[in-house]
Design a protein around this motif. Structure first.
Motif, PDB file in Angstrom:
ATOM      1  N   ALA A 117       0.824  -1.213   0.000  1.00 58.75           N
ATOM      2  CA  ALA A 117       0.000   0.000   0.000  1.00 58.75           C
ATOM      3  C   ALA A 117       0.857   1.261   0.000  1.00 58.75           C
ATOM      4  CB  ALA A 117      -0.932  -0.005   1.214  1.00 58.75           C
ATOM      5  N   VAL A 118       1.808   1.323   0.938  1.00 55.67           N
ATOM      6  CA  VAL A 118       2.642   2.530   1.032  1.00 55.67           C
ATOM      7  C   VAL A 118       3.517   2.680  -0.219  1.00 55.67           C
ATOM      8  CG1 VAL A 118       4.380   3.748   2.397  1.00 55.67           C
ATOM      9  CG2 VAL A 118       2.635   2.388   3.547  1.00 55.67           C
ATOM     10  N   GLY A 119       4.051   1.558  -0.690  1.00 51.87           N
ATOM     11  CA  GLY A 119       4.887   1.588  -1.894  1.00 51.87           C
ATOM     12  C   GLY A 119       4.108   2.106  -3.099  1.00 51.87           C
ATOM     13  N   THR A 120       2.852   1.650  -3.253  1.00 52.99           N
ATOM     14  CA  THR A 120       2.030   2.088  -4.372  1.00 52.99           C
ATOM     15  C   THR A 120       1.740   3.585  -4.273  1.00 52.99           C
ATOM     16  OG1 THR A 120       1.008  -0.080  -4.491  1.00 52.99           O
ATOM     17  CG2 THR A 120      -0.157   1.724  -5.561  1.00 52.99           C
ATOM     18  N   LEU A 121       1.317   4.021  -3.078  1.00 56.25           N
ATOM     19  CA  LEU A 121       0.975   5.438  -2.913  1.00 56.25           C
ATOM     20  C   LEU A 121       2.190   6.335  -3.155  1.00 56.25           C
ATOM     21  CD1 LEU A 121      -1.436   5.386   0.146  1.00 56.25           C
ATOM     22  CD2 LEU A 121      -1.980   5.765  -2.271  1.00 56.25           C
ATOM     23  N   SER A 122       3.346   5.932  -2.581  1.00 55.03           N
ATOM     24  CA  SER A 122       4.502   6.805  -2.765  1.00 55.03           C
ATOM     25  C   SER A 122       4.981   6.768  -4.212  1.00 55.03           C
ATOM     26  CB  SER A 122       5.625   6.432  -1.791  1.00 55.03           C
ATOM     27  OG  SER A 122       5.810   5.046  -1.757  1.00 55.03           O
ATOM     28  N   ALA A 123       4.898   5.614  -4.864  1.00 47.34           N
ATOM     29  CA  ALA A 123       5.289   5.554  -6.283  1.00 47.34           C
ATOM     30  C   ALA A 123       4.384   6.454  -7.121  1.00 47.34           C
ATOM     31  CB  ALA A 123       5.225   4.112  -6.790  1.00 47.34           C
ATOM     32  N   MET A 124       3.070   6.433  -6.819  1.00 48.28           N
ATOM     33  CA  MET A 124       2.134   7.313  -7.539  1.00 48.28           C
ATOM     34  C   MET A 124       2.563   8.767  -7.375  1.00 48.28           C
ATOM     35  SD  MET A 124      -0.641   5.697  -8.907  1.00 48.28           S
ATOM     36  CE  MET A 124      -1.836   7.014  -8.944  1.00 48.28           C
ATOM     37  N   GLY A 125       2.877   9.128  -6.141  1.00 47.55           N
ATOM     38  CA  GLY A 125       3.285  10.496  -5.855  1.00 47.55           C
ATOM     39  C   GLY A 125       4.557  10.876  -6.597  1.00 47.55           C
ATOM     40  N   PHE A 126       5.539   9.966  -6.574  1.00 48.45           N
ATOM     41  CA  PHE A 126       6.824  10.294  -7.192  1.00 48.45           C
ATOM     42  C   PHE A 126       6.742  10.334  -8.714  1.00 48.45           C
ATOM     43  CE2 PHE A 126       8.700   9.594  -3.064  1.00 48.45           C
ATOM     44  CZ  PHE A 126       9.780  10.455  -3.079  1.00 48.45           C
ATOM     45  N   VAL A 127       5.896   9.499  -9.305  1.00 51.04           N
ATOM     46  CA  VAL A 127       5.829   9.483 -10.766  1.00 51.04           C
ATOM     47  C   VAL A 127       4.924  10.597 -11.289  1.00 51.04           C
ATOM     48  CG1 VAL A 127       5.117   8.130 -12.781  1.00 51.04           C
ATOM     49  CG2 VAL A 127       6.344   7.040 -10.908  1.00 51.04           C
ATOM     50  N   ARG A 128       3.824  10.863 -10.601  1.00 53.38           N
ATOM     51  CA  ARG A 128       2.806  11.746 -11.159  1.00 53.38           C
ATOM     52  C   ARG A 128       2.926  13.195 -10.730  1.00 53.38           C
ATOM     53  NH1 ARG A 128      -1.233   8.397 -12.930  1.00 53.38           N
ATOM     54  NH2 ARG A 128      -0.150   6.792 -14.062  1.00 53.38           N
ATOM     55  N   LYS A 129       3.485  13.428  -9.547  1.00 49.90           N
ATOM     56  CA  LYS A 129       3.505  14.804  -9.037  1.00 49.90           C
ATOM     57  C   LYS A 129       4.903  15.385  -9.163  1.00 49.90           C
ATOM     58  CE  LYS A 129      -0.764  14.887  -7.099  1.00 49.90           C
ATOM     59  NZ  LYS A 129      -1.406  14.211  -8.256  1.00 49.90           N
ATOM     60  N   GLN A 130       4.929  16.685  -9.429  1.00 53.28           N
ATOM     61  CA  GLN A 130       6.208  17.375  -9.435  1.00 53.28           C
ATOM     62  C   GLN A 130       6.320  18.127  -8.116  1.00 53.28           C
ATOM     63  OE1 GLN A 130       8.318  16.722 -11.730  1.00 53.28           O
ATOM     64  NE2 GLN A 130       6.789  15.562 -12.897  1.00 53.28           N
ATOM     65  N   PHE A 131       7.433  17.956  -7.418  1.00 57.87           N
ATOM     66  CA  PHE A 131       7.626  18.730  -6.193  1.00 57.87           C
ATOM     67  C   PHE A 131       9.123  18.929  -5.967  1.00 57.87           C
ATOM     68  CE2 PHE A 131       6.706  14.284  -5.248  1.00 57.87           C
ATOM     69  CZ  PHE A 131       7.844  13.884  -4.568  1.00 57.87           C
ATOM     70  N   PRO A 132       9.483  19.933  -5.177  1.00 54.80           N
ATOM     71  CA  PRO A 132      10.906  20.195  -4.966  1.00 54.80           C
ATOM     72  C   PRO A 132      11.591  19.048  -4.218  1.00 54.80           C
ATOM     73  CG  PRO A 132       9.551  21.617  -3.571  1.00 54.80           C
ATOM     74  CD  PRO A 132       8.615  20.922  -4.497  1.00 54.80           C
ATOM     75  N   VAL A 133      12.893  18.992  -4.315  1.00 52.42           N
ATOM     76  CA  VAL A 133      13.763  17.975  -3.707  1.00 52.42           C
ATOM     77  C   VAL A 133      13.285  16.536  -3.936  1.00 52.42           C
ATOM     78  CG1 VAL A 133      14.694  19.522  -1.946  1.00 52.42           C
ATOM     79  CG2 VAL A 133      12.704  18.125  -1.368  1.00 52.42           C
ATOM     80  N   LYS A 134      12.685  16.318  -5.125  1.00 47.08           N
ATOM     81  CA  LYS A 134      12.190  14.990  -5.441  1.00 47.08           C
ATOM     82  C   LYS A 134      13.333  13.972  -5.486  1.00 47.08           C
ATOM     83  CE  LYS A 134       9.363  13.102  -9.138  1.00 47.08           C
ATOM     84  NZ  LYS A 134       8.305  13.431 -10.098  1.00 47.08           N
ATOM     85  N   LYS A 135      14.432  14.352  -6.128  1.00 56.76           N
ATOM     86  CA  LYS A 135      15.573  13.430  -6.266  1.00 56.76           C
ATOM     87  C   LYS A 135      16.120  13.035  -4.891  1.00 56.76           C
ATOM     88  CE  LYS A 135      17.270  13.535 -10.865  1.00 56.76           C
ATOM     89  NZ  LYS A 135      17.129  14.817 -11.564  1.00 56.76           N
ATOM     90  N   GLY A 136      16.260  14.028  -4.021  1.00 53.99           N
ATOM     91  CA  GLY A 136      16.769  13.765  -2.680  1.00 53.99           C
ATOM     92  C   GLY A 136      15.845  12.830  -1.924  1.00 53.99           C
ATOM     93  N   LEU A 137      14.532  13.044  -2.096  1.00 58.24           N
ATOM     94  CA  LEU A 137      13.566  12.204  -1.386  1.00 58.24           C
ATOM     95  C   LEU A 137      13.599  10.764  -1.865  1.00 58.24           C
ATOM     96  CD1 LEU A 137      10.378  14.341  -0.704  1.00 58.24           C
ATOM     97  CD2 LEU A 137      11.763  13.074   0.933  1.00 58.24           C
ATOM     98  N   VAL A 138      13.906  10.565  -3.141  1.00 57.25           N
ATOM     99  CA  VAL A 138      14.000   9.201  -3.648  1.00 57.25           C
ATOM    100  C   VAL A 138      15.109   8.470  -2.893  1.00 57.25           C
ATOM    101  CG1 VAL A 138      14.616   7.772  -5.624  1.00 57.25           C
ATOM    102  CG2 VAL A 138      13.062   9.678  -5.932  1.00 57.25           C
ATOM    103  N   ILE A 139      16.218   9.163  -2.683  1.00 59.43           N
ATOM    104  CA  ILE A 139      17.337   8.529  -1.968  1.00 59.43           C
ATOM    105  C   ILE A 139      16.925   8.190  -0.535  1.00 59.43           C
ATOM    106  CG2 ILE A 139      19.701   8.875  -1.132  1.00 59.43           C
ATOM    107  CD1 ILE A 139      20.188  10.451  -3.720  1.00 59.43           C
ATOM    108  N   VAL A 140      16.175   9.088   0.094  1.00 58.64           N
ATOM    109  CA  VAL A 140      15.667   8.799   1.442  1.00 58.64           C
ATOM    110  C   VAL A 140      14.780   7.555   1.403  1.00 58.64           C
ATOM    111  CG1 VAL A 140      14.213   9.640   3.324  1.00 58.64           C
ATOM    112  CG2 VAL A 140      15.821  11.198   2.196  1.00 58.64           C
ATOM    113  N   MET A 141      13.894   7.501   0.373  1.00 53.46           N
ATOM    114  CA  MET A 141      13.002   6.352   0.221  1.00 53.46           C
ATOM    115  C   MET A 141      13.796   5.046   0.102  1.00 53.46           C
ATOM    116  SD  MET A 141       9.663   6.767   0.013  1.00 53.46           S
ATOM    117  CE  MET A 141       9.300   5.227  -0.796  1.00 53.46           C
ATOM    118  N   LEU A 142      14.920   5.120  -0.639  1.00 56.86           N
ATOM    119  CA  LEU A 142      15.668   3.900  -0.925  1.00 56.86           C
ATOM    120  C   LEU A 142      16.690   3.561   0.155  1.00 56.86           C
ATOM    121  CD1 LEU A 142      16.315   4.315  -4.761  1.00 56.86           C
ATOM    122  CD2 LEU A 142      14.429   3.185  -3.605  1.00 56.86           C
ATOM    123  N   SER A 143      16.895   4.483   1.105  1.00 61.20           N
ATOM    124  CA  SER A 143      17.993   4.292   2.053  1.00 61.20           C
ATOM    125  C   SER A 143      17.926   2.994   2.867  1.00 61.20           C
ATOM    126  CB  SER A 143      18.109   5.506   2.969  1.00 61.20           C
ATOM    127  OG  SER A 143      16.925   5.659   3.694  1.00 61.20           O
TER     128      SER A 143
END
Ligand SMILES: Nc1ncnc2c1ncn2[C@@H]1O[C@H](COP(=O)(O)OP(=O)(O)OP(=O)(O)O)[C@@H](O)[C@H]1O
Ligand SMILES: [Mg+2]
Lengths: 264, 371
Positions: A80-106
């Protein structure tokens, strides 16, 4: 000629890798049917004796059951969380997106032993007792990067004009997700859930920090048994863990086939 | 009766102005084609009407009410997407019924509407097939049916035929026009194909660089273009610039002139661009006695089955004209290097006022002929 030789070498090396992976597993499985306590390989005969002992041992059954519960809960949460966050990361544009991906993957990048140690210190500081909830929370965190990556790569391929089509036909955002997006990406979500289950079910390094007597899981028990008492029941437990770890993905793939059949 | 009214519609993406101050009106039941080169803002315009893109400024009204700020799902506008966007996990029935289902219609109503649509698109019995089991042409028709089934106020189509092969495209054009006539739904149809725009539209909107160049019926757009771009874009022609001498004659400089038929809104002294359309010029070895006549030299010829394309230099006008003629087996071909006569009727000469923007650029048609 050299090309052919290279190709043969590749085949040989792959074969060796697989053999060295599967032979030890096979030994464990065969030894679970071994009549003697001190196993010599190969066994002279086979017995179900240790299986009988295993299923009489409540502590071991509890551990398998605990691992299964935590695995299923983790699969649901990470899915559930993976789907929601993937939707957010693929569909929405927001600042520090790249940095947040690294946090997600840490959680995938930090060594599990560190994750286990640090979180334990942190939760203890907060006064949180070890519990199944603790296990599920932390396993979800560990499995989340994988679930996220799987769903995200599916969403990259998703044709957004399908959602736009649904909207022009009168579907609001929620209905569009339910009617169009979810059914189409559900095989990927299922894959994410299976992977999450398998990760949770087999996780040992960090998990040993998180279990209590009541919430101990199968991999932790396997390790403790090897440390403390030598009993062939551990081979039975290992075999069981192995079977579940293989059976779940296979069942999942079958389900996926069935889900995906109309669109193939 | 004006039905759809678009007023000063503008869309900017950052610094890029994709659509600029576009205004036009469409009558109920009309079939309007929107045409223009790639990147001119056709899709963006359509998406704003559909509610899939928010306009930077401007208004969109349907039947008097302002829908500019309504989300797509609250507008009753059917859209046929270029790649069809059929739901792959739903059957043909479920696809076509989707709009009705979203409107809370019961099974019975859905079934009746889908049956009716399937009959119109000639795909009876396809209810339970999935889109991937349909051919490209069939998918195309299902997409049209889906956009029409919920009885929308308006249907928008974005290059719906561009994924089909040439032959199928031809028959689908007729098919789409028939379906539109049968349902009477107001339709806006985007294409970058001039022939398609001219043959299908009751009215044509010609877009270039985000701006509406002309909105008129096909005959006027073709015969009386309002901008050099329009004349250039709709058909192959050679351009010569000149000055209107009398209402029915253009001075082309160097003692050359061309007779034209009068048009309102032009006064002697206007700078005009004259276009000689390839298909309206005829070629002869004897000097014709009527019409505008120019001397030329055949430079090249190109056989295409029963048709021959002649490339003819007209030194007096400093242009090269391409003329297509149908030849039978007994006809003798002209040959390269031959002196010929080019003839064009005054009423076939197309001309337009030169606007500042087009004065400097080389027209694409001219560039093409020169190659
Ligand atoms: N979402 C967007 N973000 C940024 N620029 C865009 C976006 N959508 C379109 N554009 C730009 O706006 C301009 C108009 O694009 P549009 O898609 O409307 O053209 P078009 O006339 O449909 O072209 P084509 O015939 O190639 O489909 C183009 O320059 C395009 O690059
Ligand atoms: Mg487009």
């Amino acid at each position: 000629m050299t090309g052919q030789w290279n190709w043969r070498a590749v085949k040989l090396v792959s074969a060796l890798v697989y053999v060295s992976m599967f032979v030890p597993l096979l030994v464990v499985v065969v030894n679970s049917f071994h009549p003697q306590r001190m196993a010599s390989f190969p066994p002279s005969s086979l017995t179900l004796h240790w299986y009988g002992e295993f299923f009489a041992d409540q502590m071991l059954l509890d551990a398998v059951w605990m691992s299964t519960k935590v695995g299923v809960a983790t699969a649901i949460c990470a899915g559930a969380v993976g789907t929601l966050s993937a939707m957010g990361f693929v569909r929405k544009q927001f600042p520090v997106k790249k940095g947040l991906v690294i946090v997600m993957l840490s959680p995938m990048l930090v060594p599990p032993v560190i994750v286990g140690l640090a979180s334990t210190m942190f939760f203890t500081e907060l006064g949180w007792e070890r519990s199944i909830l603790w296990l599920v929370t932390m396993h979800t965190l560990i499995a989340l990067p994988y679930a996220f990556l799987i769903v995200r790569s599916r969403l990259f391929l998703f044709d957004e004009s399908l959602e736009e089509a649904a909207q022009t036909l009168g579907a609001d955002h929620l209905t569009t997700f339910r009617e169009v997006t979810f059914p189409i990406i559900s095989p990927a979500i299922l894959t994410a859930m299976i992977i999450s289950f398998v990760i949770s079910f087999g996780e040992f390094t960090a998990t040993q920090f998180w279990v209590s007597r009541e919430t101990t899981t199968a991999p932790v028990v396997i390790y403790t048994m090897l440390e403390t008492l030598i009993t062939p029941k551990v081979n039975v437990l290992a075999t069981l863990v192995l079977v579940i770890t293989i059976a779940i993905p296979i069942a999942g793939m079958a389900l996926q086939r069935w889900l995906a059949s109309p669109t193939e | 009766m004006t039905y759809l009214h678009i007023d000063n519609l503008t869309k900017r993406f950052g610094n890029l102005t994709a659509v600029q101050d576009v205004s036009f009106s469409v009558d109920e039941g009309e079939f309007v084609t929107v045409v223009g080169p790639s990147g001119c803002g056709k899709t963006t315009t359509l998406r704003m009407i559909a509610g899939l893109e928010e306009p930077t400024s401007g208004t969109i009204r349907i039947d008097g009410s302002d829908i500019t700020s309504l989300p797509a799902y609250r507008r009753d506008i059917g859209v046929v997407f270029q790649d069809y966007a059929l739901f792959p996990h739903k059957t043909v029935f479920e696809n076509i019924a989707f709009g009705l289902k979203m409107r809370g219609e019961d099974e019975q109503t859905q079934r009746e509407a889908v049956d009716e649509m399937l009959e119109i698109i000639d795909l009876e019995g396809y209810e339970d097939t999935y889109p991937h089991e349909c051919s490209g042409g069939e998918q195309q028709r299902v997409a049209v049916a889906r956009a029409l089934a919920f009885d929308p106020d308006l249907v928008l189509m974005d290059e719906p035929l561009s994924n089909l092969d040439k032959k199928l495209r031809q028959s689908m054009r007729t098919e789409l026009k028939r379906i539109q006539a049968e349902t009477g739904v107001t339709t806006i149809y985007v294409t970058h194909n001039q022939t398609e725009a001219l043959s299908m539209g009751d009215d044509i909107a010609v877009l270039n660089d985000g701006q509406l160049q002309q909105f008129d019926d096909p005959k006027r757009v073709y015969r009386e273009p309002e901008a050099p771009f329009v004349a250039d874009f709709l058909g192959q022609s050679s351009r010569v610039d000149g000055v209107l001498e009398t209402p029915s004659r253009v001075d082309l400089g160097d003692g050359n002139s061309v007779a034209i038929s009068e048009r309102d809104g032009f006064t002697p002294g206007d700078e005009v661009a004259v276009f000689l359309r390839n298909e309206l010029v005829s070629i002869a070895t004897e000097q014709p006695s009527t019409g505008n006549v120019f001397e030329g030299i055949v430079t090249e010829l190109d056989y295409q089955g029963g048709e021959v394309n002649y490339f003819v230099d007209v030194p007096s006008l400093d242009i090269s004209v391409q003329v297509s003629t149908v030849v039978s087996q007994t006809d003798s071909f002209l040959e390269a290097g031959m002196d010929v006569w080019m003839q064009i009727d005054p009423s076939d000469v197309i001309y337009t006022r030169i606007d500042d923007q087009s004065r400097t650029e080389v027209s694409p048609a001219e560039a093409a002929v020169e190659q």
